[in-house]
Design an enzyme around this catalytic site. Structure first.
Site, mmCIF file in Angstrom:
data_model
loop_
_atom_site.group_PDB
_atom_site.id
_atom_site.type_symbol
_atom_site.label_atom_id
_atom_site.label_comp_id
_atom_site.label_asym_id
_atom_site.label_seq_id
_atom_site.Cartn_x
_atom_site.Cartn_y
_atom_site.Cartn_z
ATOM 1 N N ASP A 30 0.851 -1.189 0.000
ATOM 2 C CA ASP A 30 0.000 0.000 0.000
ATOM 3 C C ASP A 30 0.891 1.245 0.000
ATOM 4 O OD1 ASP A 30 -1.722 2.216 1.142
ATOM 5 O OD2 ASP A 30 -3.189 0.595 1.124
ATOM 6 N N ILE A 31 0.533 2.260 -0.766
ATOM 7 C CA ILE A 31 1.348 3.478 -0.829
ATOM 8 C C ILE A 31 1.145 4.369 0.396
ATOM 9 C CG2 ILE A 31 1.502 3.475 -3.351
ATOM 10 C CD1 ILE A 31 -0.584 5.780 -3.304
ATOM 11 N N ASN A 92 -13.076 -2.987 2.455
ATOM 12 C CA ASN A 92 -14.059 -1.917 2.606
ATOM 13 C C ASN A 92 -15.024 -1.982 1.429
ATOM 14 O OD1 ASN A 92 -12.572 -0.893 4.848
ATOM 15 N ND2 ASN A 92 -11.178 0.103 3.427
ATOM 16 N N GLY A 98 -15.297 3.556 3.582
ATOM 17 C CA GLY A 98 -13.997 4.090 3.195
ATOM 18 C C GLY A 98 -13.426 3.512 1.911
ATOM 19 N N HIS A 105 -10.335 -5.258 -3.064
ATOM 20 C CA HIS A 105 -8.983 -5.418 -2.543
ATOM 21 C C HIS A 105 -9.056 -5.754 -1.067
ATOM 22 C CE1 HIS A 105 -9.983 -1.104 -2.357
ATOM 23 N NE2 HIS A 105 -9.137 -0.979 -1.333
ATOM 24 N N LEU A 106 -8.243 -6.723 -0.686
ATOM 25 C CA LEU A 106 -8.098 -7.088 0.710
ATOM 26 C C LEU A 106 -6.845 -6.408 1.236
ATOM 27 C CD1 LEU A 106 -8.778 -10.951 0.691
ATOM 28 C CD2 LEU A 106 -10.423 -9.079 0.870
ATOM 29 N N HIS A 107 -6.977 -5.770 2.391
ATOM 30 C CA HIS A 107 -5.832 -5.183 3.078
ATOM 31 C C HIS A 107 -5.288 -6.245 4.032
ATOM 32 C CE1 HIS A 107 -6.842 -0.862 2.178
ATOM 33 N NE2 HIS A 107 -8.033 -1.412 2.006
#
Length: 119
Positions: A30-31, A92, A98, A105-107
């Site tokens: 993640d950036i 999300n 958010g 996408h999974l964080h």
């Protein structure tokens, strides 16, 4: 989808710090990390939400979850049995939650204690 940030990453049009890739998934850092380890895991096919991919292609959803587990092991967040030291997987859905990129996408978050509730 030409206007989707993550589709453009899959196509190689936008660079990403890739940490894991399969024929159906892509995982990259993640950036704007929210933990010492913060990796996004996406399907290469465009689906806006987890519910959309679950309905359209349940096998792909399984592949995304397996890729998240592989990232956790690779990043030292879990042992091969998937337990220690631990990590969090978050997705999300919609603006109230958010979601800013409308591509599932999974964080994968870890490397620090996770509190509850998350915020």
């Amino acid at each position: 989808m030409s206007d989707c940030l993550f589709c453009r990453m899959v196509a190689g049009e936008i660079p990403a710090d890739v940490v894991h890739e399969t024929d159906r998934t892509l995982a990259f850092r993640d950036i704007n990390p929210q933990a010492p380890t913060h990796v996004l895991v996406i399907p290469k096919d465009h689906h806006p939400t987890v519910a959309a991919v679950a309905q359209a292609d349940p096998d792909l959803l399984g592949a995304v979850v397996r890729a998240a587990a592989a990232v956790a092991v690779q990043e030292g967040l879990a042992t091969e049995d998937g337990v220690e030291p631990g990590y969090r997987v978050v997705t999300n859905t919609g603006p109230a939650a958010g979601q800013t990129v409308h591509h599932l996408h999974l964080h994968v978050l870890g490397g620090r204690p996770m509190t509850w509730p998350p915020g």
